[in-house]
Design a protein around this motif. Structure first.
Motif, PDB file in Angstrom:
ATOM      1  N   PHE A   1      71.316  39.698  -1.033  1.00  0.00           N
ATOM      2  CA  PHE A   1      72.129  40.541  -1.905  1.00  0.00           C
ATOM      3  C   PHE A   1      71.628  40.480  -3.345  1.00  0.00           C
ATOM      4  O   PHE A   1      71.436  41.504  -3.994  1.00  0.00           O
ATOM      5  CB  PHE A   1      73.611  40.138  -1.849  1.00  0.00           C
ATOM      6  CG  PHE A   1      74.453  40.907  -2.830  1.00  0.00           C
ATOM      7  CD1 PHE A   1      74.926  42.167  -2.517  1.00  0.00           C
ATOM      8  CD2 PHE A   1      74.749  40.381  -4.083  1.00  0.00           C
ATOM      9  CE1 PHE A   1      75.684  42.901  -3.432  1.00  0.00           C
ATOM     10  CE2 PHE A   1      75.501  41.100  -5.002  1.00  0.00           C
ATOM     11  CZ  PHE A   1      75.971  42.358  -4.666  1.00  0.00           C
ATOM     12  N   SER A   2      71.393  39.264  -3.860  1.00  0.00           N
ATOM     13  CA  SER A   2      70.956  39.144  -5.259  1.00  0.00           C
ATOM     14  C   SER A   2      69.558  39.727  -5.450  1.00  0.00           C
ATOM     15  O   SER A   2      69.265  40.312  -6.492  1.00  0.00           O
ATOM     16  CB  SER A   2      71.007  37.691  -5.723  1.00  0.00           C
ATOM     17  OG  SER A   2      70.164  36.886  -4.941  1.00  0.00           O
ATOM     18  N   VAL A   3      68.698  39.599  -4.436  1.00  0.00           N
ATOM     19  CA  VAL A   3      67.338  40.161  -4.531  1.00  0.00           C
ATOM     20  C   VAL A   3      67.411  41.684  -4.579  1.00  0.00           C
ATOM     21  O   VAL A   3      66.812  42.326  -5.445  1.00  0.00           O
ATOM     22  CB  VAL A   3      66.459  39.687  -3.350  1.00  0.00           C
ATOM     23  CG1 VAL A   3      65.098  40.377  -3.382  1.00  0.00           C
ATOM     24  CG2 VAL A   3      66.285  38.176  -3.367  1.00  0.00           C
TER      25      VAL A   3
ATOM     26  N   THR B   1      59.732  32.311  -2.856  1.00  0.00           N
ATOM     27  CA  THR B   1      60.773  32.874  -3.723  1.00  0.00           C
ATOM     28  C   THR B   1      62.074  33.131  -2.960  1.00  0.00           C
ATOM     29  O   THR B   1      63.019  33.674  -3.531  1.00  0.00           O
ATOM     30  CB  THR B   1      60.299  34.187  -4.378  1.00  0.00           C
ATOM     31  OG1 THR B   1      60.178  35.202  -3.357  1.00  0.00           O
ATOM     32  CG2 THR B   1      58.982  34.017  -5.105  1.00  0.00           C
ATOM     33  N   CYS B   2      62.134  32.775  -1.683  1.00  0.00           N
ATOM     34  CA  CYS B   2      63.296  33.065  -0.839  1.00  0.00           C
ATOM     35  C   CYS B   2      64.320  31.937  -0.869  1.00  0.00           C
ATOM     36  O   CYS B   2      63.952  30.760  -0.922  1.00  0.00           O
ATOM     37  CB  CYS B   2      62.854  33.261   0.618  1.00  0.00           C
ATOM     38  SG  CYS B   2      61.846  34.736   0.878  1.00  0.00           S
ATOM     39  N   ASP B   3      65.598  32.318  -0.791  1.00  0.00           N
ATOM     40  CA  ASP B   3      66.651  31.315  -0.589  1.00  0.00           C
ATOM     41  C   ASP B   3      66.468  30.657   0.774  1.00  0.00           C
ATOM     42  O   ASP B   3      66.579  29.447   0.911  1.00  0.00           O
ATOM     43  CB  ASP B   3      68.038  31.964  -0.657  1.00  0.00           C
ATOM     44  CG  ASP B   3      68.464  32.267  -2.083  1.00  0.00           C
ATOM     45  OD1 ASP B   3      67.708  31.933  -3.015  1.00  0.00           O
ATOM     46  OD2 ASP B   3      69.542  32.858  -2.264  1.00  0.00           O
TER      47      ASP B   3
ATOM     48  N   MET C   1      63.113  34.559   7.772  1.00  0.00           N
ATOM     49  CA  MET C   1      62.824  35.959   8.061  1.00  0.00           C
ATOM     50  C   MET C   1      61.403  36.343   7.636  1.00  0.00           C
ATOM     51  O   MET C   1      60.628  36.845   8.465  1.00  0.00           O
ATOM     52  CB  MET C   1      63.874  36.838   7.375  1.00  0.00           C
ATOM     53  CG  MET C   1      63.979  38.224   7.933  1.00  0.00           C
ATOM     54  SD  MET C   1      65.424  39.092   7.253  1.00  0.00           S
ATOM     55  CE  MET C   1      66.686  38.553   8.384  1.00  0.00           C
ATOM     56  N   PRO C   2      61.002  36.104   6.385  1.00  0.00           N
ATOM     57  CA  PRO C   2      59.625  36.459   6.024  1.00  0.00           C
ATOM     58  C   PRO C   2      58.584  35.652   6.800  1.00  0.00           C
ATOM     59  O   PRO C   2      57.547  36.191   7.201  1.00  0.00           O
ATOM     60  CB  PRO C   2      59.539  36.194   4.526  1.00  0.00           C
ATOM     61  CG  PRO C   2      60.747  35.419   4.171  1.00  0.00           C
ATOM     62  CD  PRO C   2      61.777  35.679   5.216  1.00  0.00           C
ATOM     63  N   LYS C   3      58.859  34.378   7.055  1.00  0.00           N
ATOM     64  CA  LYS C   3      57.894  33.570   7.806  1.00  0.00           C
ATOM     65  C   LYS C   3      57.754  34.057   9.242  1.00  0.00           C
ATOM     66  O   LYS C   3      56.669  34.002   9.822  1.00  0.00           O
ATOM     67  CB  LYS C   3      58.287  32.090   7.775  1.00  0.00           C
ATOM     68  CG  LYS C   3      57.915  31.410   6.470  1.00  0.00           C
ATOM     69  CD  LYS C   3      58.155  29.919   6.521  1.00  0.00           C
ATOM     70  CE  LYS C   3      57.566  29.227   5.298  1.00  0.00           C
ATOM     71  NZ  LYS C   3      57.886  27.788   5.273  1.00  0.00           N
TER      72      LYS C   3
ATOM     73  N   GLU D   1      51.184  43.317   1.777  1.00  0.00           N
ATOM     74  CA  GLU D   1      51.479  42.603   0.534  1.00  0.00           C
ATOM     75  C   GLU D   1      52.472  41.473   0.804  1.00  0.00           C
ATOM     76  O   GLU D   1      53.379  41.616   1.629  1.00  0.00           O
ATOM     77  CB  GLU D   1      52.129  43.533  -0.513  1.00  0.00           C
ATOM     78  CG  GLU D   1      51.355  44.796  -0.831  1.00  0.00           C
ATOM     79  CD  GLU D   1      50.351  44.635  -1.942  1.00  0.00           C
ATOM     80  OE1 GLU D   1      50.246  43.532  -2.511  1.00  0.00           O
ATOM     81  OE2 GLU D   1      49.679  45.631  -2.242  1.00  0.00           O
ATOM     82  N   ILE D   2      52.318  40.364   0.072  1.00  0.00           N
ATOM     83  CA  ILE D   2      53.306  39.288   0.023  1.00  0.00           C
ATOM     84  C   ILE D   2      53.659  39.151  -1.453  1.00  0.00           C
ATOM     85  O   ILE D   2      52.827  38.733  -2.259  1.00  0.00           O
ATOM     86  CB  ILE D   2      52.738  37.962   0.581  1.00  0.00           C
ATOM     87  CG1 ILE D   2      52.296  38.146   2.035  1.00  0.00           C
ATOM     88  CG2 ILE D   2      53.777  36.847   0.463  1.00  0.00           C
ATOM     89  CD1 ILE D   2      51.534  36.958   2.601  1.00  0.00           C
ATOM     90  N   LEU D   3      54.886  39.574  -1.817  1.00  0.00           N
ATOM     91  CA  LEU D   3      55.224  39.732  -3.230  1.00  0.00           C
ATOM     92  C   LEU D   3      56.533  39.029  -3.585  1.00  0.00           C
ATOM     93  O   LEU D   3      57.436  38.914  -2.761  1.00  0.00           O
ATOM     94  CB  LEU D   3      55.379  41.225  -3.566  1.00  0.00           C
ATOM     95  CG  LEU D   3      54.177  42.141  -3.303  1.00  0.00           C
ATOM     96  CD1 LEU D   3      54.557  43.589  -3.598  1.00  0.00           C
ATOM     97  CD2 LEU D   3      52.980  41.717  -4.133  1.00  0.00           C
ATOM     98  N   SER D   4      56.634  38.620  -4.828  1.00  0.00           N
ATOM     99  CA  SER D   4      57.897  38.123  -5.370  1.00  0.00           C
ATOM    100  C   SER D   4      58.809  39.330  -5.620  1.00  0.00           C
ATOM    101  O   SER D   4      58.337  40.476  -5.680  1.00  0.00           O
ATOM    102  CB  SER D   4      57.647  37.391  -6.691  1.00  0.00           C
ATOM    103  OG  SER D   4      57.288  38.340  -7.688  1.00  0.00           O
TER     104      SER D   4
END
Length: 192
Positions: A20-22, A158-160, A164-166, A176-179
């Motif tokens: 949510f915050s992202v 950068t993830c809480d 999921m991304p892993k 791309e792998i981005l902040s």
């Protein structure tokens, strides 16, 4: 970097725990005239009908709404999957809502929204997978890649919660792998 010969017609962003915050941060920094429609598939509490779209709307420069079934996708809009509904894209560019069984313990399913975008928009689809606590979204993002669309995974550092991304990174290599800050810069670079 993205191929300017293939401007994207749709962006699907998915996330779970911490997203949510992202998402709120991304929407607050997008150009107000950002034309490409954005579909948001975020894991949310099943029996809480409102609050999320209102919360995202507070800082968003683009209109955030929960679509109705068969609603046509319009530019300069953010469509948030309603609580307890899967959100698909139809071949005619409308949204279909479904109460099919949960997928990866989730409804809405990020995989389903991404897969439908891949099928309908092919190389014109852009998929973004954010922080989250389960595997939902990994197969859907790979489906975007398999259809020659563009894929972005939030940098796990950068993830809480980086499950999921892993999970996506274990399946394939995204473009791309981005902040979150870099995701905003990327999106704002897509149009003048």
């Amino acid at each position: 970097m993205h191929n300017p010969e293939h401007p994207y017609k749709i962006i699907v962003m998915g996330g779970s725990a911490g997203s949510f915050s992202v998402v709120s941060g991304i929407l607050s920094k997008l150009n107000p005239n950002f034309k490409i429609p954005i579909l948001l598939s975020l894991h949310r509490l099943k029996h809480v009908r409102s609050g999320l779209s209102e919360g995202l709307s507070l800082n968003s420069k683009i209109k955030v709404l929960e679509p109705n079934d068969k609603e046509k996708i319009e530019p300069n809009r953010v469509y948030l999957a309603p609580s307890n509904y899967h959100m698909f894209i139809e071949i005619d560019g409308s949204i279909a809502l479904s109460t099919e069984e949960s997928h990866n313990h989730s409804r809405p399913s990020i995989d389903y929204t991404l897969m439908s975008a891949a099928y309908v928009y092919r190389e014109k689809a852009l998929g973004i997978l954010l922080t989250g606590a389960n595997k939902d979204g990994a197969k859907g993002l790979k489906s975007i890649a398999d259809h020659r669309g563009y894929t972005i995974v939030q940098d796990p550092v950068t993830c809480d919660i980086d499950t999921m991304p892993k999970s996506a990174l274990q399946l394939f290599c995204p473009d791309e792998i981005l902040s979150p800050t870099e995701i905003v810069q990327f999106l704002n670079s897509l149009q003048p």
